[in-house]
Design a protein around this motif. Structure first.
Motif, PDB file in Angstrom:
ATOM      1  N   PRO A 141       0.813  -1.215   0.000  1.00 36.37           N
ATOM      2  CA  PRO A 141       0.000   0.000   0.000  1.00 36.37           C
ATOM      3  C   PRO A 141       0.850   1.269   0.000  1.00 36.37           C
ATOM      4  O   PRO A 141       1.947   1.288   0.558  1.00 36.37           O
ATOM      5  CB  PRO A 141      -0.784  -0.098   1.304  1.00 36.37           C
ATOM      6  N   SER A 142       0.336   2.306  -0.648  1.00 36.72           N
ATOM      7  CA  SER A 142       0.976   3.618  -0.572  1.00 36.72           C
ATOM      8  C   SER A 142       0.555   4.307   0.716  1.00 36.72           C
ATOM      9  O   SER A 142       1.328   5.064   1.311  1.00 36.72           O
ATOM     10  CB  SER A 142       0.532   4.486  -1.750  1.00 36.72           C
ATOM     11  N   ILE A 143      -0.693   4.044   1.120  1.00 37.73           N
ATOM     12  CA  ILE A 143      -1.214   4.673   2.346  1.00 37.73           C
ATOM     13  C   ILE A 143      -2.382   3.835   2.881  1.00 37.73           C
ATOM     14  O   ILE A 143      -3.126   3.241   2.099  1.00 37.73           O
ATOM     15  CB  ILE A 143      -1.658   6.134   2.059  1.00 37.73           C
ATOM     16  N   VAL A 144      -2.490   3.780   4.217  1.00 40.89           N
ATOM     17  CA  VAL A 144      -3.622   3.101   4.851  1.00 40.89           C
ATOM     18  C   VAL A 144      -4.333   4.109   5.757  1.00 40.89           C
ATOM     19  O   VAL A 144      -3.734   4.620   6.707  1.00 40.89           O
ATOM     20  CB  VAL A 144      -3.163   1.881   5.698  1.00 40.89           C
ATOM     21  N   PHE A 145      -5.585   4.407   5.428  1.00 38.99           N
ATOM     22  CA  PHE A 145      -6.415   5.271   6.284  1.00 38.99           C
ATOM     23  C   PHE A 145      -7.153   4.369   7.269  1.00 38.99           C
ATOM     24  O   PHE A 145      -7.866   3.448   6.850  1.00 38.99           O
ATOM     25  CB  PHE A 145      -7.452   6.025   5.448  1.00 38.99           C
ATOM     26  N   LEU A 169      -0.991   0.064  13.390  1.00 38.63           N
ATOM     27  CA  LEU A 169      -0.620   1.463  13.137  1.00 38.63           C
ATOM     28  C   LEU A 169       0.789   1.753  13.633  1.00 38.63           C
ATOM     29  O   LEU A 169       1.558   2.457  12.964  1.00 38.63           O
ATOM     30  CB  LEU A 169      -1.620   2.394  13.832  1.00 38.63           C
ATOM     31  N   ASP A 170       1.130   1.206  14.788  1.00 44.73           N
ATOM     32  CA  ASP A 170       2.491   1.414  15.326  1.00 44.73           C
ATOM     33  C   ASP A 170       3.520   0.749  14.421  1.00 44.73           C
ATOM     34  O   ASP A 170       4.580   1.318  14.145  1.00 44.73           O
ATOM     35  CB  ASP A 170       2.614   0.785  16.728  1.00 44.73           C
ATOM     36  N   GLU A 171       3.193  -0.462  13.989  1.00 41.05           N
ATOM     37  CA  GLU A 171       4.156  -1.232  13.186  1.00 41.05           C
ATOM     38  C   GLU A 171       4.368  -0.604  11.800  1.00 41.05           C
ATOM     39  O   GLU A 171       5.459  -0.666  11.258  1.00 41.05           O
ATOM     40  CB  GLU A 171       3.641  -2.667  13.055  1.00 41.05           C
ATOM     41  N   TYR A 172       3.313  -0.032  11.253  1.00 40.55           N
ATOM     42  CA  TYR A 172       3.400   0.526   9.891  1.00 40.55           C
ATOM     43  C   TYR A 172       3.199   2.045   9.919  1.00 40.55           C
ATOM     44  O   TYR A 172       2.461   2.597   9.103  1.00 40.55           O
ATOM     45  CB  TYR A 172       2.363  -0.138   8.978  1.00 40.55           C
ATOM     46  N   ALA A 173       3.870   2.688  10.868  1.00 39.53           N
ATOM     47  CA  ALA A 173       3.654   4.127  11.086  1.00 39.53           C
ATOM     48  C   ALA A 173       3.964   4.972   9.849  1.00 39.53           C
ATOM     49  O   ALA A 173       3.392   6.054   9.676  1.00 39.53           O
ATOM     50  CB  ALA A 173       4.488   4.592  12.269  1.00 39.53           C
ATOM     51  N   GLU A 174       4.817   4.485   8.977  1.00 41.77           N
ATOM     52  CA  GLU A 174       5.180   5.293   7.798  1.00 41.77           C
ATOM     53  C   GLU A 174       4.058   5.414   6.787  1.00 41.77           C
ATOM     54  O   GLU A 174       3.896   6.454   6.154  1.00 41.77           O
ATOM     55  CB  GLU A 174       6.391   4.667   7.105  1.00 41.77           C
ATOM     56  N   SER A 175       3.297   4.326   6.620  1.00 45.64           N
ATOM     57  CA  SER A 175       2.265   4.369   5.576  1.00 45.64           C
ATOM     58  C   SER A 175       0.847   4.475   6.128  1.00 45.64           C
ATOM     59  O   SER A 175      -0.089   4.731   5.371  1.00 45.64           O
ATOM     60  CB  SER A 175       2.369   3.142   4.666  1.00 45.64           C
ATOM     61  N   ALA A 176       0.671   4.289   7.445  1.00 46.45           N
ATOM     62  CA  ALA A 176      -0.691   4.263   7.989  1.00 46.45           C
ATOM     63  C   ALA A 176      -0.972   5.469   8.873  1.00 46.45           C
ATOM     64  O   ALA A 176      -0.063   5.981   9.533  1.00 46.45           O
ATOM     65  CB  ALA A 176      -0.888   2.994   8.799  1.00 46.45           C
TER      66      ALA A 176
END
Ligand SMILES: Cc1cn([C@H]2C[C@H](O)[C@@H](COP(=O)(O)OP(=O)(O)O)O2)c(=O)[nH]c1=O
Length: 207
Positions: A141-145, A169-176
């Motif tokens: 993903p480019s981004i997760v809302f 969210l913590d684990e994927y803080a860059e994209s989420a």
């Protein structure tokens, strides 16, 4: 007056995730309404694109009470069967156009693992995650809302599911990122401005 619409950058993968009854569908519809239909593929997991995925989704939603699986593990494996069926089409869509996903494997982990039902089956977390990774590895993903605040009580939102989303969210803080609670209009602006700021969308002046 000119109507301002958006296009999503080719190759972008935008994911909407979160708890039930949080306004996700409303925002997806708003976004769909402001994009041109040709360049972006919208997909809902698990219902996907085929008769198989559509029918499994209907069974999971349980139009009749005896249709739903009793086992929480069976439920999530049925979801993953649909995901496995859809991923090749999703990959193609992401390569040739752009892709907007209404749920993906974060739901499987949040509802299945953090909701407790898969853990109860005795399947180790590592095995469950490995299966998920294998199915979803073609999609980045480019981004997760992430939508976390339900407007109404919903029995699907078992305790733990929100914690699961927070861990992801913590684990994927860059994209989420968490979508702040706001009005429908403000949330739509938040989503579109975020996409514009990150270079995932561009404004199109038309008509
Ligand atoms: C995609 C997915 C969804 N789910 C759950 C989340 C929802 O509670 C339910 C149905 O999803 P969905 O139809 O998207 O629900 P809604 O429109 O109410 O948001 O399935 C899983 O348990 N595992 C999964 O892999």
């Amino acid at each position: 007056m000119a109507k301002t619409d958006f296009t999503i950058r080719r190759g972008a993968v935008i994911v909407f995730e979160g708890l039930d009854q949080t306004g996700k569908s409303t925002q997806l519809n708003r976004l769909r309404g402001s994009l041109d239909a040709e360049s972006t593929v919208f997909a809902h997991m698990p219902s996907g694109f085929t008769t198989f995925t559509e029918r499994v989704y209907r069974a999971l939603e349980g139009e009749t009470a005896d249709e739903k699986p009793k086992s929480g593990l069976a439920q999530q494996l049925a979801h993953l069967a649909c995901h496995a069926e859809s991923v090749p089409d999703l990959k193609r869509a992401a390569e040739t156009r752009s892709l907007i996903l209404d749920r993906w494997w974060w739901s499987t982990l949040a509802y299945g693992w953090y909701g407790g039902s898969v853990k109860q089956s005795g399947l180790p977390e590592s095995s469950f995650k490995e299966l998920i990774d294998t199915i979803w590895s073609p999609i980045t993903p480019s981004i997760v809302f992430v939508f976390l605040e339900p407007h109404h009580l919903d029995p699907n939102n078992a305790p733990g599911v929100q914690d699961g989303y927070r861990a992801l969210l913590d684990e994927y803080a860059e994209s989420a990122l968490v979508v702040p609670v706001a009005s429908e209009e403000e949330t739509h602006s938040f989503v579109t401005e975020t996409l514009l700021n990150r270079g995932l969308a561009a404004r199109v002046e038309n008509r």
